[in-house]
Design a protein around this motif. Structure first.
Motif, PDB file in Angstrom:
ATOM      1  N   ARG A  26       0.816  -1.208   0.000  1.00  0.00           N
ATOM      2  CA  ARG A  26       0.000   0.000   0.000  1.00  0.00           C
ATOM      3  C   ARG A  26       0.857   1.269   0.000  1.00  0.00           C
ATOM      4  O   ARG A  26       0.481   2.263  -0.620  1.00  0.00           O
ATOM      5  CB  ARG A  26      -0.922   0.005   1.231  1.00  0.00           C
ATOM      6  CG  ARG A  26      -2.001   1.083   1.184  1.00  0.00           C
ATOM      7  CD  ARG A  26      -2.973   0.893   2.326  1.00  0.00           C
ATOM      8  NE  ARG A  26      -2.325   1.077   3.608  1.00  0.00           N
ATOM      9  CZ  ARG A  26      -2.182   2.273   4.201  1.00  0.00           C
ATOM     10  NH1 ARG A  26      -2.640   3.357   3.601  1.00  0.00           N
ATOM     11  NH2 ARG A  26      -1.601   2.370   5.364  1.00  0.00           N
ATOM     12  N   VAL A  27       2.015   1.231   0.663  1.00  0.00           N
ATOM     13  CA  VAL A  27       2.835   2.435   0.822  1.00  0.00           C
ATOM     14  C   VAL A  27       3.836   2.597  -0.316  1.00  0.00           C
ATOM     15  O   VAL A  27       4.062   3.714  -0.789  1.00  0.00           O
ATOM     16  CB  VAL A  27       3.566   2.401   2.185  1.00  0.00           C
ATOM     17  CG1 VAL A  27       4.486   3.608   2.325  1.00  0.00           C
ATOM     18  CG2 VAL A  27       2.548   2.379   3.320  1.00  0.00           C
ATOM     19  N   PHE A  28       4.425   1.513  -0.771  1.00  0.00           N
ATOM     20  CA  PHE A  28       5.466   1.604  -1.795  1.00  0.00           C
ATOM     21  C   PHE A  28       4.914   2.175  -3.100  1.00  0.00           C
ATOM     22  O   PHE A  28       3.777   1.881  -3.506  1.00  0.00           O
ATOM     23  CB  PHE A  28       6.050   0.230  -2.078  1.00  0.00           C
ATOM     24  CG  PHE A  28       7.219  -0.119  -1.193  1.00  0.00           C
ATOM     25  CD1 PHE A  28       7.412   0.527   0.006  1.00  0.00           C
ATOM     26  CD2 PHE A  28       8.122  -1.096  -1.568  1.00  0.00           C
ATOM     27  CE1 PHE A  28       8.480   0.206   0.827  1.00  0.00           C
ATOM     28  CE2 PHE A  28       9.183  -1.426  -0.762  1.00  0.00           C
ATOM     29  CZ  PHE A  28       9.368  -0.781   0.444  1.00  0.00           C
ATOM     30  N   HIS A  29       5.760   2.966  -3.755  1.00  0.00           N
ATOM     31  CA  HIS A  29       5.468   3.359  -5.128  1.00  0.00           C
ATOM     32  C   HIS A  29       5.657   2.156  -6.037  1.00  0.00           C
ATOM     33  O   HIS A  29       6.547   1.342  -5.837  1.00  0.00           O
ATOM     34  CB  HIS A  29       6.418   4.472  -5.580  1.00  0.00           C
ATOM     35  CG  HIS A  29       5.949   5.844  -5.232  1.00  0.00           C
ATOM     36  ND1 HIS A  29       4.823   6.423  -5.791  1.00  0.00           N
ATOM     37  CD2 HIS A  29       6.457   6.775  -4.382  1.00  0.00           C
ATOM     38  CE1 HIS A  29       4.664   7.643  -5.310  1.00  0.00           C
ATOM     39  NE2 HIS A  29       5.637   7.878  -4.438  1.00  0.00           N
ATOM     40  N   LYS A  30       4.857   2.063  -7.050  1.00  0.00           N
ATOM     41  CA  LYS A  30       5.080   1.060  -8.073  1.00  0.00           C
ATOM     42  C   LYS A  30       6.108   1.599  -9.072  1.00  0.00           C
ATOM     43  O   LYS A  30       6.153   2.803  -9.339  1.00  0.00           O
ATOM     44  CB  LYS A  30       3.767   0.732  -8.786  1.00  0.00           C
ATOM     45  CG  LYS A  30       2.684   0.187  -7.865  1.00  0.00           C
ATOM     46  CD  LYS A  30       3.118  -1.111  -7.213  1.00  0.00           C
ATOM     47  CE  LYS A  30       1.997  -1.726  -6.387  1.00  0.00           C
ATOM     48  NZ  LYS A  30       1.685  -0.920  -5.195  1.00  0.00           N
ATOM     49  N   PRO A  31       6.965   0.724  -9.631  1.00  0.00           N
ATOM     50  CA  PRO A  31       7.973   1.207 -10.583  1.00  0.00           C
ATOM     51  C   PRO A  31       7.375   2.019 -11.729  1.00  0.00           C
ATOM     52  O   PRO A  31       7.944   3.025 -12.151  1.00  0.00           O
ATOM     53  CB  PRO A  31       8.618  -0.091 -11.090  1.00  0.00           C
ATOM     54  CG  PRO A  31       8.444  -1.055  -9.961  1.00  0.00           C
ATOM     55  CD  PRO A  31       7.113  -0.712  -9.346  1.00  0.00           C
TER      56      PRO A  31
END
Length: 871
Positions: free
Chosen positions: A393-398
């Protein structure tokens, strides 16, 4: 007799008998015994029956009592029947009451739940009224707090059957859930608008206020993204300010300022994010700032490449390297310049040097920025790992990260690795940062460019170092080394200075008169120090880049340049033919003289090369040539010391500066590249050894041979008692040797480094031992002369050990053994000479053999050949 007594008697008397066996027995004795036993059994039964009859009255009375109790029990039973009936009725009533109580408890619980729902519904209706009022009054803080309570906590009241009583109308839009959802959407839009307006007006207070509201509305990801955009705009504004910086390494300064701004932003805003959004949420901001830093750093590098004309400079360097004239520049005279140097003027070289310095700063700053981002991101990822599902939920997607880059930069990255021309965009598992970025991909170009510039700088600087070598201007070399054989002494000359050091008790080492070296003689030239300054500077640059490929390439470049420029040049000078003052008059004591006689004076004739007065050779050229050879030998020794020290210091520096690099193989590769200097050190050691060996052959050995012969002038070892006493009081040989050899040592101490001096004295000691042993084989002795010779050998050994600070036992072993043989009183004593020797001495290849002992004894004029043969 009581029945019990009969039982006992029967048991003891006839325990062995068995009635079945007796019934079948035909033995009269056994039958009699059986008969007796039956009589006794009959008597026992009679007694038992009598006892029973006598006690029957007690049994009757007991039975009568039992019958009476039975009647009483029937009466009690009749009385208990009403009680039992009452108890059964009571138990039935208690069960019914218990069931009703449980029912009442359940109803009471339901009632309490209903009352709680009613109260919560009433409170919900009140809060909805407050929410609508807050929305109408634009009280964002109160509205956000109310929404946070009923949305983010998912309050059960919204699913209550009484929730319809909290509706403000009959339609679905008036339901509490609809009201809250509508208010949430409106409030999020309003907070977002306020945040954007605050960013436009640079109202940091309002920005922080709005930023704290997003997690209350359940929009923490949106809040982090908007705050990240705000921080990126802040970085962009400050980057535009740094773009106006002018001066030398302007692009390195711009990158430094950019990275410093990002670092300050991360450190300053980390507490705010963690306080209001929770642990680990800062990673999303860091990911966004990584892209912003990458984008702007790549733009700076593009300007750097264009403004510094990197491609044109690389073409110039390649043209200079391909020039054949420049490839031969190291073999040309010092006053000539190569054509390759003309391709790049001094002004161009200065520009290249400035660019090189800026390249090093740029790579260093990029490496430090990467380490900083990793150090801040890794703890955030670890904190998120404690909350399952938080990373997703927190991480940016590449793919989302790539959208923040310009299209030109997105072209070299892709979310898939299918296209070989592109690099897959993926996140690191430990740090959560993008592994491949436009900036990281530019590192390869920076490293290649740096290697090209640094290699050229090293080669060009090395050429200049050798051209500017100050050997010709070194001070203290005006006078050449004086041949020790020219130092004259006589018997009448008083014992002063070094001569007075000899007395009855042997050699005493002088004080400061023989101090090592003088400050006015320069032992080494500038080429070694300057060359290692260039080499160390280049290697420190490569380490600063934190790229193992750079360390490997520059290490090989430095070794190649030092091998072709420094080592080859200095070794060729050190191996030059020695010119001395005595060479002008033709030193007859040369090692190549085949007619040299070693018979000592007083026994046979010997040529005395010092008797003829030779005219003095010109000092200038000879001194210059000696200076070139000795300074070159010293340069080789100093270069070896510098090389080892430099390699150790650089390896320590790699370990310290690269400790935070996650790729541990980088440190291993750098250490392996620096270890190649150990193998290169062997070349300097070998060159120095060759030079010293040649110096020993051309200079030291002839000098030692001449010193020995001049010291033995008018000396004999066939002595009478009176002559023996005179020699003991005034040993002219020892005085001459100390004077002449001391002159040699003092000159070498002034002109050689400590390591070379030790090696030179070692050569001198070895040469003296060999030549002295050869001399005594051609001379005659008596016992007194042998004793004096033994004293001479031991005193000279002690003197040389004091001068060289080394133990010369092994070198003088054969000589000492020879002296001991010559000093024996009788032939029989020669057999016991080696009894006191150690096992190592006896087994040594240097120990005298039996035939050699006989040959030495043959030089004794007072020993017959017959006695020698009997040994």
């Amino acid at each position: 007799m009581p029945a019990g007594a009969l039982d006992a008697e029967l048991s003891d008397e006839f325990a062995w008998s068995n009635f079945d066996d007796l019934a079948q027995s035909t033995n009269v004795a056994e039958i009699e015994h059986a008969y007796r036993m039956l009589e006794l059994e009959e008597a026992r039964l009679d007694v038992e029956i009598s006892e029973s009859v006598e006690g029957s009255s007690d049994v009757d009375s007991r039975f009568a009592q039992l019958f009476d109790l039975q009647d009483a029990l029937h009466a009690i039973s009749d009385q208990l029947e009403p009680v039992q009936s009452a108890i059964d009725t009571t138990a039935t009533n208690a069960g019914a009451i218990s069931g009703r109580v449980r029912f009442l408890d359940q109803e009471q619980k339901k009632l309490k739940q209903a009352l709680s729902m009613i109260e919560e519904t009433a409170l919900l209706k009140h809060r909805l009224t407050e929410l609508l009022t807050a929305m109408r009054d634009k009280n964002i803080d109160m509205a956000a707090a109310l929404i946070h309570k009923y949305i983010t906590t998912d309050a059960p009241v919204l699913d209550s059957p009484f929730v319809s009583f909290a509706s403000t109308g009959d339609d679905d839009s008036s339901s509490p859930r609809s009201i809250i959802a509508s208010a949430t959407k409106e409030l999020v839009d309003r907070v977002s608008f306020t945040f954007d307006a605050a960013v436009e007006s640079n109202n940091t207070k309002e920005i922080s206020h709005c930023f704290r509201l997003f997690p209350l509305l359940g929009e923490d990801v949106r809040g982090l993204d908007m705050y990240s955009d705000f921080l990126c705009n802040m970085i962009a504004d400050k980057s535009r300010v740094t773009a106006d910086i002018q001066g030398g390494s302007v692009y390195a300064v711009r990158l430094t300022r950019l990275f410093e701004v990002i670092a300050v932003v991360i450190d300053n805003h980390f507490p705010l994010v963690e306080t209001h959004y929770g642990p680990g949420r800062m990673i999303r901001v860091i990911q966004r700032l990584q892209m912003e830093g990458t984008k702007r750093a790549a733009m700076v590098l593009d300007f750097f490449e264009d403004e510094r004309h990197i491609k044109r400079r690389i073409a110039q360097i390649q043209q200079a390297d391909s020039s054949q004239t420049r490839a031969k520049s190291y073999a040309q005279a010092a006053d000539h310049r190569s054509k390759s140097e003309d391709v790049i003027s001094d002004h161009d070289f200065k520009d290249i040097t400035d660019i090189l310095g800026e390249l090093v700063l740029i790579e260093r700053q990029i490496a430090m920025f990467s380490r900083f981002m990793e150090s801040r991101a890794a703890p955030e990822v670890k904190a998120l790992s404690m909350e399952p599902g938080s990373k997703d939920r927190v991480f940016h997607k590449p793919a989302a990260i790539l959208k923040h880059l310009p299209l030109a930069m997105q072209g070299i990255l892709d979310t898939k690795a299918g296209d070989s021309a592109k690099t897959a965009a993926e996140l690191d598992e430990i740090t959560g940062l993008l592994v491949h970025t436009p900036l990281s991909l530019r590192i390869s170009w920076l490293t290649d460019t740096y290697i090209t510039f640094e290699s050229f700088f090293v080669s060009r600087s090395a050429a200049k170092v050798m051209l500017l070598d100050d050997t010709d201007s070194l001070s203290g070399w005006a006078e050449p080394i004086v041949d020790a054989s020219d130092a004259e002494t006589s018997k009448s000359k008083p014992a002063t200075g070094l001569l007075s050091s000899f007395g009855q008790r042997g050699w005493r080492k002088p004080g400061m008169s023989a101090a090592r070296g003088q400050a006015d003689i320069a032992q080494t030239s500038s080429c070694v120090g300057d060359m290692f300054f260039v080499a160390k500077t280049a290697l420190e640059h490569s380490i600063a880049t934190q790229q193992p490929a750079a360390v490997e390439a520059i290490s090989q470049c430095v070794i190649g340049v030092m091998n072709s420029a420094l080592l080859a040049t200095v070794e060729s000078r050190a191996l030059g033919k020695w010119n001395s003052v005595s060479s002008a008059k033709g030193l007859q004591l040369s090692a190549a003289s085949s007619e040299l006689s070693w018979r000592l004076p007083g026994v046979g004739s010997v040529a005395n090369p010092a008797d003829a007065q030779a005219e003095e050779a010109p000092i200038g050229p000879v001194a210059a040539h000696q200076r070139e050879i000795l300074v070159s030998v010293n340069n080789l020794d100093l270069a070896g010391q510098y090389l080892q020290k430099t390699a150790d210091e650089l390896k320590t520096r790699v370990t310290g500066e690269w400790a935070r690099i996650p790729q541990r193989d980088h440190v291993t590769r750098a250490h392996k590249a620096l270890d190649t200097f150990g193998a290169f050190l062997a070349k300097f050691t070998h060159a120095k050894q060759r030079s010293l060996e040649q110096f020993g052959v051309q200079v030291i050995k002839p000098w030692v041979r001449a010193i020995l012969q001049q010291s033995y002038r008018d000396i004999k070892y066939v002595l009478t008692d009176e002559e023996f006493n005179d020699v003991q009081n005034d040993n002219l040989f020892q005085k001459r040797f100390v004077l002449k050899f001391g002159l040699l040592v003092r000159q070498l101490k002034q002109r050689l480094t400590a390591g070379n001096l030790a090696a030179a004295l070692d050569i001198a000691a070895s040469s003296l031992a060999v030549d002295w042993e050869r001399a005594i084989r051609q001379s005659k002795f008596n016992m007194l002369g042998g004793i004096m010779f033994e004293k001479d050998v031991r005193e000279i050994q002690r003197y040389l050990e004091l001068e060289s600070d080394t133990i010369l036992r092994k070198k003088f072993l054969r000589l000492i053994q020879s002296a001991s043989v010559l000093a024996v009183e009788g032939v029989a004593d020669a057999r016991h000479i080696f009894d006191g020797q150690s096992v190592a001495d006896v087994s040594s290849q240097a120990a005298l053999s039996k035939s050699e002992v006989k040959a030495i004894l043959a030089n004794r004029i007072d020993v017959s050949e017959k006695d020698i043969a009997e040994i």
